[in-house]
Design an enzyme around this catalytic site. Sequence first.
Site, PDB file in Angstrom:
ATOM      1  N   GLU A  84      49.414  34.463  45.412  1.00 23.63           N
ATOM      2  CA  GLU A  84      48.280  33.534  45.314  1.00 23.63           C
ATOM      3  C   GLU A  84      48.633  32.352  44.425  1.00 23.63           C
ATOM      4  OE1 GLU A  84      44.475  35.379  44.453  1.00 23.63           O
ATOM      5  OE2 GLU A  84      43.690  33.503  43.638  1.00 23.63           O
ATOM      6  N   LYS A 280      38.555  40.909  39.453  1.00 23.33           N
ATOM      7  CA  LYS A 280      39.616  40.546  40.407  1.00 23.33           C
ATOM      8  C   LYS A 280      40.554  39.537  39.750  1.00 23.33           C
ATOM      9  CE  LYS A 280      41.488  38.183  44.050  1.00 23.33           C
ATOM     10  NZ  LYS A 280      42.249  36.944  43.990  1.00 23.33           N
ATOM     11  N   HIS A 393      42.870  24.819  42.003  1.00 21.61           N
ATOM     12  CA  HIS A 393      43.209  25.508  43.255  1.00 21.61           C
ATOM     13  C   HIS A 393      43.587  24.519  44.341  1.00 21.61           C
ATOM     14  CE1 HIS A 393      41.533  29.858  43.279  1.00 21.61           C
ATOM     15  NE2 HIS A 393      42.307  29.617  42.253  1.00 21.61           N
TER      16      HIS A 393
HETATM   17  C1  MEV Z   1      40.551  34.002  42.154  1.00 18.02           C
HETATM   18  O1  MEV Z   1      41.665  34.700  42.667  1.00 18.02           O
HETATM   19  C2  MEV Z   1      40.041  34.675  40.904  1.00 18.02           C
HETATM   20  C3  MEV Z   1      38.752  34.097  40.335  1.00 18.02           C
HETATM   21  O2  MEV Z   1      37.727  34.096  41.347  1.00 18.02           O
HETATM   22  C4  MEV Z   1      38.351  34.951  39.185  1.00 18.02           C
HETATM   23  C5  MEV Z   1      36.992  34.631  38.600  1.00 18.02           C
HETATM   24  O3  MEV Z   1      36.115  34.151  39.337  1.00 18.02           O
HETATM   25  O4  MEV Z   1      36.818  34.936  37.404  1.00 18.02           O
HETATM   26  C6  MEV Z   1      38.930  32.661  39.933  1.00 18.02           C
END
Ligand code: MEV
Length: 456
Positions: A84, A280, A393
């Site tokens: 990722e 996550k 991102h």
């Molecule tokens: C993306 O892989 C992980 C996030 O969604 C974690 C979060 O929202 O704390 C950015």
Amino acid sequence: MGGVAGFSKFSKEEKLQWIAAQFTQDPEQAVALLQGFWHEDAEVQRIFDGFSENTISNFFLPFGIAPNFLIDGQLHAVPMVIEESSVVAAAASAAKFWQTRGGFKTKIINTIKLGQLHFSWSGPTEKLRRYLPEIKSELLNDVQHLTLNMEKRGGGILDIELLDFTAQEPNYFQLKVSFETCDSMGANFINSILEAFGHRIQRFVADHPDFIGAERQLTVIMAILSNYTPDCLVRAMVSCPIEKLNKVAEGMDGVRFAEKFYTAVRIAQLDTYRAVTHNKGIFNGIDAVVLATGNDFRAVEACGHAYAARDGQYRSLSNCSIDDGLFRFWLDIPLALGTVGGLTKLHPLAKLSLEVLRQPSAQQLMSIVAAMGLAQNFAAVRSLVTTGIQKGHMKMHLMNILNHLEASEQEAHWIAQQFTDQAVSFSAVRDQLAELRQKAVDAPIENGAIAKIKNR
Ligand code: MEV
């Protein structure tokens, strides 16, 4: 079409040919693609093939490094295997941030691993309890040959507990066994001992003169380690005076940032929908190091999520507090890891990862992995409560799209400038790139940079 007998007996070449012929549009191309990912050194490839079954090729994932992790006073460059985008960059940025604010502090709370022998027995529970000391000593005697080496390293069997589940399931009992497995994750050690215990306890009730009739019959249902290890626990923490958070985000002072951050963590404590996403993010970092060091990320994930729900509701694994002007952020996470055995020395890159981490003990690896989880969580929540997650991102997403469209370096630079304030989507990038390339064809002289693009 599609079914096959004896696939596992096919040679690797035959498996590959069969798959390509049966399931791909262009078998020749598919075979070439799969073979293209074979390691050029046949010996290395043989090792990889040996990790699993029916292997026909290798599946690459990026192996990256997040430097500047100051953990318990020692600087680490942490290997990460993750597909990722943004994760390694986020980890590196959080590490840098905390490097100048005291770094990550960790504490190993405990290192107990668990295994269970599930069995069926019809007799009075209190009789089994009465004979438990005798049973235990026979069980321990029986596995001395298995525990000797582990005991020399300071580990072994810590406790054997009899659990009675007969109120929920007729005749169902369990031996819950605690282990210290030192630097190994311990799965094979634990499972071998549990299976030996199964045979021994069956013999005990069958042979003991005080056990009569149906009491002489004990059926082992299964013997297996538990991946839920709430007492194999590490805490990673960062803290600093709030004024040291002043520069986190433009236009937001340290107090405002700390409050927003605290509330975001609090929300993840209260709301399961947010908690899952929050955790996550933690596992983005944790899994990447667990994988890079040849550890079992499925076990770590399963355990972590169960731990997150230990009071009956799934909650954030991390916590935050603000007291007397001090911002604290910490993560308690169960991590059953090993730095010897399993893939740790067999996978050449796992071995290298451990070397990069200076050959940590299992406990030191727990600290590093927990610090990474906390760093990742900090980076994600910091973005969420300041700029929003999409900014970072989308930058990475844009680069992936540009790579996919085979943009040159100049084209990529040009397009990146166009998208500083514009939403990134595949079609928007593709159209902009097409337009740019068209301009380069139509008016090469008017714009030096575009002319260069044309000549790439
Ligand atoms: C993306 O892989 C992980 C996030 O969604 C974690 C979060 O929202 O704390 C950015």
